[in-house]
Design a protein around this motif. Structure first.
Motif, PDB file in Angstrom:
ATOM      1  N   SER A 331      47.279  26.869  68.796  1.00 47.23           N
ATOM      2  CA  SER A 331      46.279  27.758  68.201  1.00 47.23           C
ATOM      3  C   SER A 331      44.953  27.023  68.045  1.00 47.23           C
ATOM      4  O   SER A 331      44.923  25.882  67.586  1.00 47.23           O
ATOM      5  CB  SER A 331      46.755  28.255  66.826  1.00 47.23           C
ATOM      6  N   ILE A 332      43.869  27.702  68.422  1.00 46.28           N
ATOM      7  CA  ILE A 332      42.536  27.134  68.237  1.00 46.28           C
ATOM      8  C   ILE A 332      41.621  28.183  67.619  1.00 46.28           C
ATOM      9  O   ILE A 332      41.875  29.389  67.719  1.00 46.28           O
ATOM     10  CB  ILE A 332      41.912  26.631  69.562  1.00 46.28           C
ATOM     11  N   LEU A 333      40.571  27.712  66.971  1.00 45.09           N
ATOM     12  CA  LEU A 333      39.543  28.585  66.404  1.00 45.09           C
ATOM     13  C   LEU A 333      38.204  28.178  67.007  1.00 45.09           C
ATOM     14  O   LEU A 333      37.834  27.012  66.965  1.00 45.09           O
ATOM     15  CB  LEU A 333      39.523  28.465  64.881  1.00 45.09           C
ATOM     16  N   VAL A 334      37.508  29.143  67.590  1.00 45.32           N
ATOM     17  CA  VAL A 334      36.225  28.882  68.239  1.00 45.32           C
ATOM     18  C   VAL A 334      35.099  29.460  67.391  1.00 45.32           C
ATOM     19  O   VAL A 334      35.064  30.680  67.154  1.00 45.32           O
ATOM     20  CB  VAL A 334      36.169  29.488  69.655  1.00 45.32           C
ATOM     21  N   GLU A 335      34.235  28.597  66.899  1.00 40.47           N
ATOM     22  CA  GLU A 335      33.021  29.045  66.218  1.00 40.47           C
ATOM     23  C   GLU A 335      31.936  29.157  67.290  1.00 40.47           C
ATOM     24  O   GLU A 335      31.427  28.152  67.777  1.00 40.47           O
ATOM     25  CB  GLU A 335      32.610  28.057  65.129  1.00 40.47           C
TER      26      GLU A 335
END
Length: 434
Positions: A331-335
């Protein structure tokens, strides 16, 4: 003494008046499986909800509360609510009646004011026949039983949670949904990939609910898309984050994680919605390759985003983002940028930039998945058909190499375009798949 009693009585009257609450706004959102109605209050108030039949009506009695907004402005299209009306009950109480066109399972709860929002009364009307609303996710590709790689695309925030707010009334929830939809379109066009949108419209999903949807759809990767704000408007640049099982890698990472995790305060997550085995989840993460895979795919995404936007940080950062706490799904979060920055807010709101950002995220994820495809997928099968590479060492012979890799000598020679038997040290051979 008389004056003291008069003063006390006046104080009680003032206190009683102050305790009365007003409904100053009513908002409604439609989700795939339920309808949410939110009553914004000027103060806390007790309520009671019950259902009347023939015809079906949802009745909400709110104690010592007055209606100070217009219910007729609610957009009821595509909802099971036919009409919403109100009446005064027992002098000071408010009665809200929702006339229904379909049967629902109603639930209600109150939310106390916090730093993100004021007092609210929330009514969730869950559809009784919600199976048709579930998105179809391709489990297999056309070639036999080889399945597609499932990419869960999560547009942050939604519904009563607008996320970060930028100049010109720009809202994070709108920007990231547009990028998520474009990313979904790109993966739909790829053979061997099956994208699924966690949030398909403007409605709220809890952070745990987003992880649960990804798991229900058997996702191979989860990517959450955001466009956050920072305390300083000059802050700018895109970032990619993975989960940290200990501390955050920077002050900014910790701050953004705290902001994102506060989304549940707006949406009204109750104690029963919290993780019961959070410590166990983090322990599992530390013992598996999930976090390592998250960091690797995050690095690939960051490299591609660098071609589109200025990077806030050159490396994948880590912090305790609740939405990333899936022990079995990388899982990754892209700002995608800081919507609090006037220049970036304007750029993030344009369709052309949203498409560029989606293309960069798509290229990074696709590159990683082509190199590290999950077993049983069409991409993994195609990769296996291309065979493995072997570098000839001193003493090697073609017949010995063929025997070692359990392939026929003729197949080995034809695969590499070799007519005779002459080979050289350092020469690279493709070993065909068996």
């Amino acid at each position: 003494m008389g004056r003291a009693w008069i003063g006390a009585i006046l104080g009680w009257l003032v206190a009683g008046a102050a305790m009365a609450a007003d409904v100053h706004d009513v908002r409604l959102w439609r989700a795939p499986d339920h309808t949410r109605v939110v009553f914004d209050l000027t103060g806390p108030s007790e309520h009671n909800l019950f259902v009347l039949q023939n015809p079906t009506r949802i009745v909400l009695d709110v104690t010592d509360t007055r209606l100070k907004t217009n219910l007729s402005d609610l957009q009821l299209d595509n909802t099971p609510i036919r009409q919403v009306r109100s009446a005064v009950r027992e002098g000071d109480d408010l009665r809200i009646v929702m006339d229904m066109s379909a049967s629902v399972d109603p639930r209600s709860f109150s939310l106390k004011a916090n730093e993100k929002a004021g007092d609210r009364l929330v009514v969730d009307l869950f559809d009784q026949n919600a199976t048709a609303a579930k998105p179809a996710v391709k489990k297999t590709a056309q070639q036999g039983s080889k399945r597609d790689i499932i990419i869960a695309i999560d547009a942050g925030h939604g519904g009563e949670d607008p996320g970060a707010l930028g100049p010109g009334k720009r809202r994070e929830k709108d920007v990231v949904l547009a990028i998520a939809r474009e990313l979904h379109r790109l993966f739909q066009a790829d053979t061997g990939f099956a994208p699924t949108l966690i949030r398909t419209g403007d409605y709220y999903i809890s952070l745990k609910g987003r992880r649960d949807l990804a798991r229900q759809r058997q996702a191979d990767l989860f990517v959450s898309i955001h466009a956050d704000a920072f305390k300083r408007t000059e802050a700018n640049g895109a970032s990619v984050y993975a989960l940290s099982t200990s501390g955050a890698t920077s002050t900014a990472a910790r701050y953004l994680a705290q902001r994102e995790n506060a989304a549940d305060l707006v949406g009204g997550v109750r104690l029963s919605d919290k993780d019961d085995v959070l410590a166990g989840v983090l322990a599992d993460l530390s013992m598996t390759s999930t976090l390592d895979a998250s960091l690797q795919v995050g690095t690939q995404v960051l490299r591609n985003v660098d071609n589109v936007a200025r990077l806030h940080k050159k490396n994948v950062e880590q912090a305790g983002f609740a939405v990333l706490k899936s022990p079995d799904i990388p899982s990754i979060l892209v700002e995608t940028g800081f919507i609090s920055n006037p220049t970036e807010a304007k750029r993030l709101s344009t369709s052309s930039y949203q498409k560029k950002m989606a293309s960069a995220i798509h290229a990074g994820i696709r590159s990683y998945m082509l190199a590290h495809p999950p077993s049983g997928t069409l991409i993994a099968w195609n990769k296996a058909q291309r065979g493995t590479e072997y570098t000839i060492a001193s003493g090697d012979t073609l017949s010995g190499i063929a025997q070692r890799f359990n392939v026929s000598l003729s197949t080995l020679k034809s695969t590499n375009g070799i007519r005779g038997s002459k080979i050289m040290v350092g020469q690279k051979l493709t070993i065909p798949a068996t």
